[in-house]
Scaffold this motif. Structure first.
Motif, short mmCIF file in Angstrom:
data_model
loop_
_atom_site.label_atom_id
_atom_site.label_comp_id
_atom_site.label_asym_id
_atom_site.label_seq_id
_atom_site.Cartn_x
_atom_site.Cartn_y
_atom_site.Cartn_z
N ARG A 28 19.77 19.74 55.19
CA ARG A 28 18.93 20.85 54.71
C ARG A 28 18.97 20.94 53.20
O ARG A 28 17.93 21.13 52.55
CB ARG A 28 19.40 22.17 55.35
CG ARG A 28 18.67 23.40 54.85
CD ARG A 28 18.91 24.59 55.75
NE ARG A 28 20.33 24.87 55.93
CZ ARG A 28 21.05 25.65 55.10
NH1 ARG A 28 20.46 26.21 54.05
NH2 ARG A 28 22.31 25.88 55.33
N PHE A 29 20.15 20.81 52.62
CA PHE A 29 20.28 20.86 51.17
C PHE A 29 19.48 19.73 50.50
O PHE A 29 18.84 19.94 49.47
CB PHE A 29 21.75 20.76 50.77
CG PHE A 29 22.50 22.06 50.86
CD1 PHE A 29 21.98 23.16 51.53
CD2 PHE A 29 23.75 22.20 50.27
CE1 PHE A 29 22.68 24.36 51.60
CE2 PHE A 29 24.45 23.39 50.33
CZ PHE A 29 23.92 24.47 51.00
N ALA A 30 19.57 18.52 51.08
CA ALA A 30 18.83 17.40 50.51
C ALA A 30 17.34 17.68 50.51
O ALA A 30 16.64 17.37 49.54
CB ALA A 30 19.15 16.13 51.29
N GLU A 31 16.83 18.25 51.57
CA GLU A 31 15.41 18.59 51.66
C GLU A 31 15.03 19.64 50.62
O GLU A 31 13.89 19.65 50.13
CB GLU A 31 15.08 19.10 53.06
CG GLU A 31 15.20 18.04 54.15
CD GLU A 31 15.02 18.61 55.54
OE1 GLU A 31 14.82 19.85 55.65
OE2 GLU A 31 15.09 17.84 56.52
N PRO A 68 23.30 12.34 53.56
CA PRO A 68 21.92 11.88 53.37
C PRO A 68 21.80 10.90 52.21
O PRO A 68 22.50 11.03 51.20
CB PRO A 68 21.15 13.18 53.07
CG PRO A 68 21.99 14.26 53.66
CD PRO A 68 23.40 13.81 53.53
N SER A 69 20.93 9.95 52.37
CA SER A 69 20.70 8.96 51.32
C SER A 69 20.24 9.65 50.03
O SER A 69 19.38 10.53 50.06
CB SER A 69 19.64 7.96 51.78
OG SER A 69 19.34 7.05 50.75
N GLY A 70 20.83 9.25 48.92
CA GLY A 70 20.44 9.82 47.63
C GLY A 70 21.23 11.03 47.21
O GLY A 70 21.08 11.50 46.07
N MET A 71 22.07 11.56 48.09
CA MET A 71 22.89 12.71 47.73
C MET A 71 24.29 12.23 47.32
O MET A 71 24.92 11.47 48.05
CB MET A 71 23.00 13.71 48.88
CG MET A 71 23.93 14.89 48.59
SD MET A 71 24.06 16.10 49.94
CE MET A 71 22.52 17.01 49.71
N THR A 72 24.75 12.69 46.18
CA THR A 72 26.08 12.35 45.68
C THR A 72 27.06 13.45 46.05
O THR A 72 26.80 14.63 45.78
CB THR A 72 26.07 12.18 44.15
OG1 THR A 72 25.19 11.11 43.81
CG2 THR A 72 27.47 11.87 43.63
N LEU A 73 28.16 13.08 46.67
CA LEU A 73 29.22 14.04 47.01
C LEU A 73 30.42 13.82 46.11
O LEU A 73 30.75 12.69 45.75
CB LEU A 73 29.65 13.90 48.47
CG LEU A 73 28.61 14.09 49.56
CD1 LEU A 73 29.29 14.11 50.93
CD2 LEU A 73 27.81 15.35 49.35
N SER A 193 22.35 29.01 50.51
CA SER A 193 21.88 27.86 49.75
C SER A 193 21.56 28.24 48.32
O SER A 193 21.38 29.42 48.00
CB SER A 193 20.62 27.26 50.41
OG SER A 193 19.50 28.09 50.18
N LEU A 194 21.48 27.22 47.48
CA LEU A 194 21.02 27.42 46.11
C LEU A 194 19.51 27.63 46.04
O LEU A 194 19.01 28.29 45.14
CB LEU A 194 21.38 26.19 45.26
CG LEU A 194 22.70 26.19 44.51
CD1 LEU A 194 22.87 24.87 43.77
CD2 LEU A 194 22.77 27.35 43.53
N ALA A 195 18.80 27.06 46.99
CA ALA A 195 17.34 27.11 46.94
C ALA A 195 16.81 28.53 46.95
O ALA A 195 15.83 28.85 46.27
CB ALA A 195 16.75 26.32 48.11
#
Length: 247
Positions: A28-31, A68-73, A193-195
């Motif tokens: 959800r965060f990645a989206e 998720p692909s593209g998300m850095t942890l 969420s931040l969104a």
């Protein structure tokens, strides 16, 4: 967006209970546009020397692999300052690979010597990032101003800006005075969420504030740079009316 305060390392504290829950939040965060996220499980300062570093690194490696692909942890801690004068300079206690350490006080009230403890951490070469000061009984705008002069970075929980009650009013007053450096979700495997805060800011004409609070300043802190000043954002007439009448 960059979220520096989450409890998504599964099964280690009162946050996410499982990988399934954590991964659903990460998707959800990645989206929503979160590109970097720091897992910050709870740790008492008094137990810092016995922190379960290896176990957390193992869980983190698996979560990172499944993210998720593209998300850095990145991995860190939220350290409760329950005991003064604890050495928090060990690299594994920091946010990611930075000099920053995420710290908190109890909700019951600010301890005597709170400012001195934050000053001590800063003088030891760490950047204290104070989590959700709006929660602490006895916290004032004057106290926040003092802490920022000591080099403390102020992190407010995103959801509080849109809430009701004393913490939310203090958070909005801090925003109106330009005293918040970073917003974070403090997600515990739930809907926060931040969104939502980003959208709330944009609706109020706070485009610059949204960028600084949800991305640029977090990026700076994780890169061992000073956060940029955030221009004050004052509530409009309709916000005040809604607050008074609860609508």
């Amino acid at each position: 967006m960059i979220d520096i305060h989450t409890h998504l390392l599964p099964g280690v504290d009162d946050g996410s209970p499982s990988f399934d829950v954590s991964l659903a939040v990460l998707e959800r965060f990645a989206e929503q546009g979160v590109s970097t996220l720091v897992c910050t499980p709870h740790l008492n300062a008094a137990q810092a020397s016995q922190a379960p570093v290896v176990r957390h690194q193992e869980l983190f490696a698996e979560l990172q692999q499944r993210a998720p692909s593209g998300m850095t942890l990145q991995l860190g801690w939220e350290i409760m300052l329950d005991s003064p004068n604890v050495d928090l300079t060990a690299p594994e206690l920091s946010l990611g690979h930075s000099r920053a350490v995420l710290v908190e006080f109890t909700r019951g009230g600010l301890p005597r010597g709170a400012s001195a403890e934050l000053r001590r951490i800063a003088r030891a070469g760490r950047t204290p990032v104070l989590a959700h000061p709006e929660r602490y009984f006895g916290c004032t705008l004057e106290a926040v101003r003092e802490w920022r002069k000591l080099g403390v970075v102020i992190q407010t929980d995103a959801s509080v800006l849109m809430g009701r009650g004393v913490p939310s009013e203090l958070a909005r007053d801090m925003l109106a005075e330009g005293l918040i450096d970073i917003l974070a979700s403090d997600n515990h495997g739930d809907s926060r969420s931040l969104a939502s805060a980003r959208d709330w800011l944009l609706e109020r004409g706070g485009e610059e504030q949204a960028v600084l609070l949800t991305f640029a300043n977090a990026d700076s802190v994780l890169s061992d740079e000073d956060p940029l000043p955030v221009p004050p954002l004052r509530s409009g007439l309709m916000d005040r009316v809604k607050r008074i009448f609860g609508r």
